[in-house]
Structures are given as C-alpha cells and as structure tokens.
Scaffold this motif. Structure first.
Motif, PDB file in Angstrom:
ATOM      1  N   PHE A  81      -2.373   8.726   4.991  1.00 47.81           N
ATOM      2  CA  PHE A  81      -3.310   8.404   3.446  1.00 47.81           C
ATOM      3  C   PHE A  81      -4.900   9.332   4.057  1.00 47.81           C
ATOM      4  N   LEU A 134       1.383   5.878   8.237  1.00 47.85           N
ATOM      5  CA  LEU A 134       1.025   5.816   6.938  1.00 47.85           C
ATOM      6  C   LEU A 134      -0.716   6.036   6.838  1.00 47.85           C
ATOM      7  N   THR A 166      -7.676  -0.440  -1.845  1.00 44.79           N
ATOM      8  CA  THR A 166      -7.987   0.714  -1.015  1.00 44.79           C
ATOM      9  C   THR A 166      -7.364   1.732  -1.429  1.00 44.79           C
ATOM     10  N   VAL A 167      -5.979   1.761  -1.527  1.00 37.87           N
ATOM     11  CA  VAL A 167      -5.353   3.252  -1.946  1.00 37.87           C
ATOM     12  C   VAL A 167      -5.879   3.827  -3.131  1.00 37.87           C
ATOM     13  N   PHE A 187       0.849  -1.218  -0.006  1.00 38.65           N
ATOM     14  CA  PHE A 187      -0.065   0.035   0.046  1.00 38.65           C
ATOM     15  C   PHE A 187       0.970   1.400   0.231  1.00 38.65           C
ATOM     16  N   TRP A 188       2.003   1.202   0.645  1.00 38.08           N
ATOM     17  CA  TRP A 188       2.997   2.322   0.609  1.00 38.08           C
ATOM     18  C   TRP A 188       3.335   2.497  -0.678  1.00 38.08           C
ATOM     19  N   ILE A 244      -6.125  -6.287  -1.785  1.00 37.67           N
ATOM     20  CA  ILE A 244      -7.337  -5.511  -0.824  1.00 37.67           C
ATOM     21  C   ILE A 244      -6.358  -4.407  -0.426  1.00 37.67           C
ATOM     22  N   THR A 245      -5.049  -4.091  -0.340  1.00 35.05           N
ATOM     23  CA  THR A 245      -4.470  -2.679  -0.103  1.00 35.05           C
ATOM     24  C   THR A 245      -4.560  -1.979  -1.137  1.00 35.05           C
ATOM     25  N   GLY A 267      -2.352  -8.564  -1.464  1.00 35.65           N
ATOM     26  CA  GLY A 267      -1.973  -7.123  -2.134  1.00 35.65           C
ATOM     27  C   GLY A 267      -3.153  -6.306  -2.724  1.00 35.65           C
ATOM     28  N   LEU A 281      -4.882  -0.406   7.713  1.00 41.75           N
ATOM     29  CA  LEU A 281      -6.264  -0.747   7.402  1.00 41.75           C
ATOM     30  C   LEU A 281      -7.199  -0.570   8.407  1.00 41.75           C
ATOM     31  N   MET A 313       0.907   4.363  -2.468  1.00 39.74           N
ATOM     32  CA  MET A 313       0.825   5.876  -2.382  1.00 39.74           C
ATOM     33  C   MET A 313       1.867   6.540  -2.793  1.00 39.74           C
ATOM     34  N   THR A 332     -13.771  -5.218   0.962  1.00 35.25           N
ATOM     35  CA  THR A 332     -13.519  -5.589   2.140  1.00 35.25           C
ATOM     36  C   THR A 332     -13.002  -4.673   3.286  1.00 35.25           C
ATOM     37  N   TYR A 333     -12.372  -3.540   2.598  1.00 35.20           N
ATOM     38  CA  TYR A 333     -12.211  -2.394   3.313  1.00 35.20           C
ATOM     39  C   TYR A 333     -13.195  -1.585   3.803  1.00 35.20           C
TER      40      TYR A 333
END
Lengths: 295, 314
Positions: free
Chosen positions: B270, B266, A240-241, A117-118, A236-237, A234, B252, A121, A251-252
């Motif tokens: 975000f 983070l 989300t981002v 996720f980082w 999922i995140t 992977g 999350l 971003m 899911t998020y």
C-alpha cells in the motif's frame, strides 16, 4: 511507541540535543508514565483534550471537523449493510438448508474472512485505478473534488467518492447481520403463533413478513447497536485506504507520529460513541418490546 | 479428606443416586471412545475436513519454509529480481518493490502471521477462561467485580483500544500479541462464565460439594473438564479473528518493521505504490493467504462446534 514523537516531529530540521530535550519537556514526555496518566485523566475529566502535536490545532477542533465525514460514511455503510443483511438473513432462515441459504451463508462467510483494508485496496485497484479492461470509473481518495462548485454537483461528487469506501465496509460487515437474523428467524420457525397465522389462511409471505420477522427482529436490533465497535474498527482502516477525511484517518495520522493527545482524543470519542449506542439499544428495546416495558 | 478425594476421582455408581451416576459417567466417558466418536462425527462434515486440510497445509508450509527460503530470497540487499514485475516463469507470483519473490515472502509471512495468531489466542483463552471460571464459581463480590471489569472492556471498541495499547507498548510482534489478547478475552470470559454457571447447577457438582470438595477441586476437576470443549471451539474461532487483527495492526504500521508477515506485505504494497502500479499480484497474494487461513479456522471451528453440540445445528 511506533517511533519517538519528538524525533518524527523534528525530522528534516537540524535539531540539537538540547532543543529536543526542551521539546520533550514542553510536551510533558519527560514525566514518568503514571504521572502522565493522572494528568490525562484530570484533563479529560475537565473536558480538556489538549493540543495536537503535528497539526497546530486543538484536538477538539480537529475532531469536530472530522466528525461529519465519519458519521456520513459509517451511517451509509451501516444502513445498507443492515438492510442487506436482514433481508438475506430472513430469506436464508425461512428456507434454511436451501440452495439460496447455503449460497448466502458461503458468500457472507468468505467476505467476513477478508481483512477490510485489503478488500478496500482490491476495490481501489479495480474500480479507481482501473485494472486491465476495467476503466477507472470512481475517484480514489478524499471526500470531494475541491474544483467542483455548486451545491448539486458537489453533493453528487461526494456520493461518487462515497461509493467505494461504503461498499468496502458493507461487504465485510453485512455477514454478521445475516447470521444473527438467520438464527433468530430459525428460532421462531417452530412457534405455535406461526401455525395459528397459517391456519388463518395467510400466505407464506404474509406469515413471514407480518408475524415471524417482527418477533425475530427483537434480538437482532440489540445486536446491531452492540456491533458499532466493530464498525468503528472497519472505519479506521477503510478511511486510511481511501484517505477519507474522517476520524479513522485522523487516528491513522495520529498513530504515524505518534501524536498522543490526538490518539487519546479519538479514542475517547470512539469509546463514548460505543457506550452511547449501548444506551440507545437499551432504550430502543423498551420501545420495541412491550414485555420489557411492563416489568 | 483423602477418602473424599479418592471418591471424587473414582465415583462408584453403587454409592450414588441414579441421576448422579449417569451424569458422572457421561461427564467422563472412556477417552478413546469419545475421541473416536468425535472423529467420526467430524469426518461427516466436509467443510470441517476442508478447513483442517487447509490449516494442515499452511502449518507444514510454515514449518518447512526455512529449508528452502533464506536471506538470499528475503534480504533486500541480496536479491536481484526485477522490481514490481508481474508473474513469470521464474517468479510465479511476481516480485515486490525491492525485487523479492512475492511467493517466497508469502510463505515466509505465514510463520509470523500464524505464530502471532496462535500465541495471541493462547493468551486470550487462558485469560478469558480463568476470569470466566472465577466469575462463574465465586458469585459473591469477586464474581461481580470480574463481570464489571469484563463489561467495561466489552464497551471499549477493540481496534482503537488495540491501537492505543500498541502505541504505548511500542512497535513489535510482542505488543501486537498482547494488544490482541487484551481486546479479545472478553467474549471467551462471558462464554466460559455462562457455561460454568450451567455446569455448577448440575447434581454432580453439588455431590462433590457435599462430599467436602474444596473450591479449587470443584473448579479444576468438575467444572473445567465440562467447559473445556466449549473453550476449544471458541479458541479455533478466536485464532481466525486474531489473524485478522494481526494483519490490521501490522498494516497500520504497529508491527515489527524487520519481520515479514502478511500484514506487513500489505502495508508495504500500500505505501510503496502497488495500488497505482496496478501490481495486483503483490496485493492479491497476502490477502488471499489471510482469507484462506481465516476461512480454514472458521470452518474447522464451526464443524467442531456442530459435532460437540448437535443442538446448535440449525
């Protein structure tokens, strides 16, 4: 629970304690946890995934509408990362210890050490928001721009939206394919059949392509299918981002309430896809390797 | 029975068949020499030394952090810095959305991230090795049941499982730790079981059995010391993935909302608009910290693996 679902569902509305208790009762939250578990197993076995608490929709229809985008994203990312990983792995393994090998291993190890996720971003800030001299060239979120109509412009728009999320997943995931392919190529290096192939006068590239790679692919194929669980993580995140409208983002969204029926539903889908992929790996291995078929 | 035990603890080479004697000695060499040999082999691998140096630096930083970072830097009501300001002479890595120094947050965050990573790994290793040892030693119904449970857990995708677990267990570092341990013990268990089977096939275990050693004696005195190096290697690599999982789960929103960790930094970067504000210093710092520490554990683990098992060098 990250928060009390009843509290987050009634946030912003004046609610009396009696109304909260009634809502809790209607959701089944007043029952002890073991009883809720038995209810859940019973419902799931009968194919009843229930009703989402935050969206006024059934869990099954929500999952159905989000399945396509996730399959598109995961499929693209898997395809690219497998191709890239296997190619790099074959090159590195064939000349192991070379500068190319060390560079490839170093880069993939570094990328593997990043939280997915980082990286998402960072790519988002760099290419979508635009950082310093870099202009904003790619869209930030969603899967398509609703203002664009027509089949071809829409497809191109989806592709544009797909670039950053799939790139994020590829960069983090391809390292493991490099490692697996590299070590299975190295396992084949000393084999007598390669010596035979060389003795026949084949070029180095032909020995590698026609003899070493097909054998080294066998163990790798299984592992690719077994890694599907990691790719789901992977997704999922990354979804989300990038607010990608798939199962991971669902899911998020479910987690934020928490919308327990929806969480259970996505969990069932994710687990069954892993089990399905295990099955596919078994079947594929039989097709690819005649020795297994003969037994 | 006492005589047998003494024999197992101090094998007298004269009473043993030749191969058994060699095995028993190589299984338990004088500890000091083995340690020195290990250190010499490890020092010959620059990447491993770099990994250990990274880990040492971060561990020292995390331990001494309370000496110079306190509520004055961390409490949102007490800080007075500019909001989301880029790096300057006073704030070397800029500030966050409530005016706190990102550098101070990142140093303080190391404490939570490292401790969750290490504790989760300890739980993983204990759970995984116990199940692996038992499944490898008792090959009857107990082993079969344990391996089926392990296979069942392997089939579950780990992040969705961890998410569901922490959703049920509640928000906080304890539930994240448990969720990581529950989702990552399977690979340790498989590894330890395979190694247990390999060790149990060797003659010195058969000899101990012939001398009347009980199951627990065989597992604890014969098998465990031979499986231990492998457990240590795999645990170094487990810490790396545990730190990544901690960051992901906290991102999350499953972490303790009051504590500062790299994942929670983070998460707030975000959700509080650091991306659209182009606050690269706020996004970059915690991520690079995670990257360096994970890389440190991975490099160390791989170097230890190569020194202990030279056959794996390829």
């Amino acid at each position: 629970m990250p928060a009390d679902p009843v509290q987050s569902m009634t946030r912003g509305h004046p609610t009396s304690d009696a109304q909260m208790a009634a809502l809790r009762r209607s959701l089944g939250l007043d029952k002890p946890i073991w009883l809720r578990f038995i209810d859940f197993v019973n419902d799931a076995l009968h194919g009843r995934l229930g009703q989402s608490w935050q969206f006024q929709q059934s869990v099954a229809s929500l999952i159905g509408s989000r399945l396509g985008p996730t399959v598109l994203l995961m499929g693209t990312a898997t395809l690219i990362s497998v191709t890239l990983g296997l190619w790099l792995g074959v090159r590195s393994g064939w000349r192991h210890g070379s500068l190319f090998d060390r560079a490839a291993s170093g880069v993939s190890l570094t990328l593997w050490s990043m939280p997915t996720f980082w990286l998402g971003m960072i790519l988002l800030v760099t290419f979508s928001v635009g950082l310093g001299p870099i202009p904003s060239i790619l869209p930030a979120n969603g899967m398509s721009d609703p203002s664009i109509s027509g089949a071809l412009p829409h497809t191109l728009d989806v592709v544009r939206h797909l670039v950053l999320p799939s790139m994020t997943m590829v960069l983090v995931v391809f390292a493991q394919y490099v490692t697996i392919m590299r070590s299975s190529i190295i396992d084949e290096l000393g084999s007598p059949y390669l010596l035979t192939a060389r003795a026949k006068g084949l070029t180095d590239a032909d020995v590698r392509r026609k003899h070493a790679v097909p054998n080294a692919l066998l163990p790798t194929v299984t592992v690719i299918f077994l890694h599907i669980g990691g790719i789901i993580g992977g997704a999922i995140t990354v979804e989300t981002v990038y607010s990608w409208p798939g199962l991971g983002y669902l899911t998020y969204q479910a987690l934020k309430v928490p919308d327990l029926p929806l969480l259970q539903g996505t969990f069932i889908i994710f687990s069954s896809s892993v089990i399905l992929m295990n099955l596919v790996a078994d079947v594929l291995y039989r097709i690819l390797d005649p020795r297994v078929r003969a037994q | 029975m006492t005589g047998t035990q003494a024999d197992i603890r101090h094998p007298r080479p004269s009473q043993l068949p030749a191969s058994g004697a060699v095995r028993a000695e190589s299984a338990k060499p004088p500890p000091f020499n083995a340690f020195r040999r290990f250190v010499r082999g490890f020092l010959a691998r620059p990447s491993g030394v770099a990994g250990v140096a990274i880990l040492f630096a971060f561990a020292v930083l995390a331990l001494v952090a309370p000496a110079f970072i306190g509520p004055a830097q961390l409490d949102v009501t007490k800080v007075s810095g500019p909001l989301l300001a880029p790096p300057s002479a006073h704030y070397l890595l800029g500030t966050d959305e409530s005016g706190r120094s990102v550098l101070a947050l990142a140093i303080w965050g190391a404490r939570a991230s490292l401790s969750v990573g290490v504790i989760a790994t300890a739980l993983t290793v204990i759970l995984g090795s116990t199940i692996g040892l038992l499944a490898g030693h008792y090959q009857g119904w107990l082993g079969a049941v344990l391996m089926h449970v392990t296979d069942w857990f392997i089939a579950l995708p780990s992040l969705p499982l961890a998410i569901s677990l922490s959703a049920v267990l509640g928000q906080g570092s304890a539930s994240i730790t448990i969720a990581i341990a529950v989702t990552s013990w399977t690979s340790t268990a498989r590894l330890v079981r395979a190694q247990t089977l390999a060790v149990e096939a060797r003659p010195f275990v058969e000899r101990a059995r012939a001398l009347g050693a009980s199951n627990s004696q065989i597992v604890v005195r014969q098998v465990l010391p031979n499986v231990m190096p492998l457990i240590l290697v795999s645990s170094t690599l487990t810490v790396a993935s545990a730190i990544l999982s901690e960051a992901t789960l906290t991102f999350l929103g499953l972490g303790d909302p009051t504590s500062v960790s790299w994942g929670s930094m983070l998460d707030s970067a975000f959700s509080r608009g650091a991306v659209t504000a182009e606050a690269w210093w706020y996004l970059l710092t915690p991520g690079v910290a995670i990257l360096i520490v994970v890389l440190g554990f991975t490099l160390t683990g791989r170097a230890v693996e190569h020194v202990l098992n030279p056959r794996m060098v390829k």
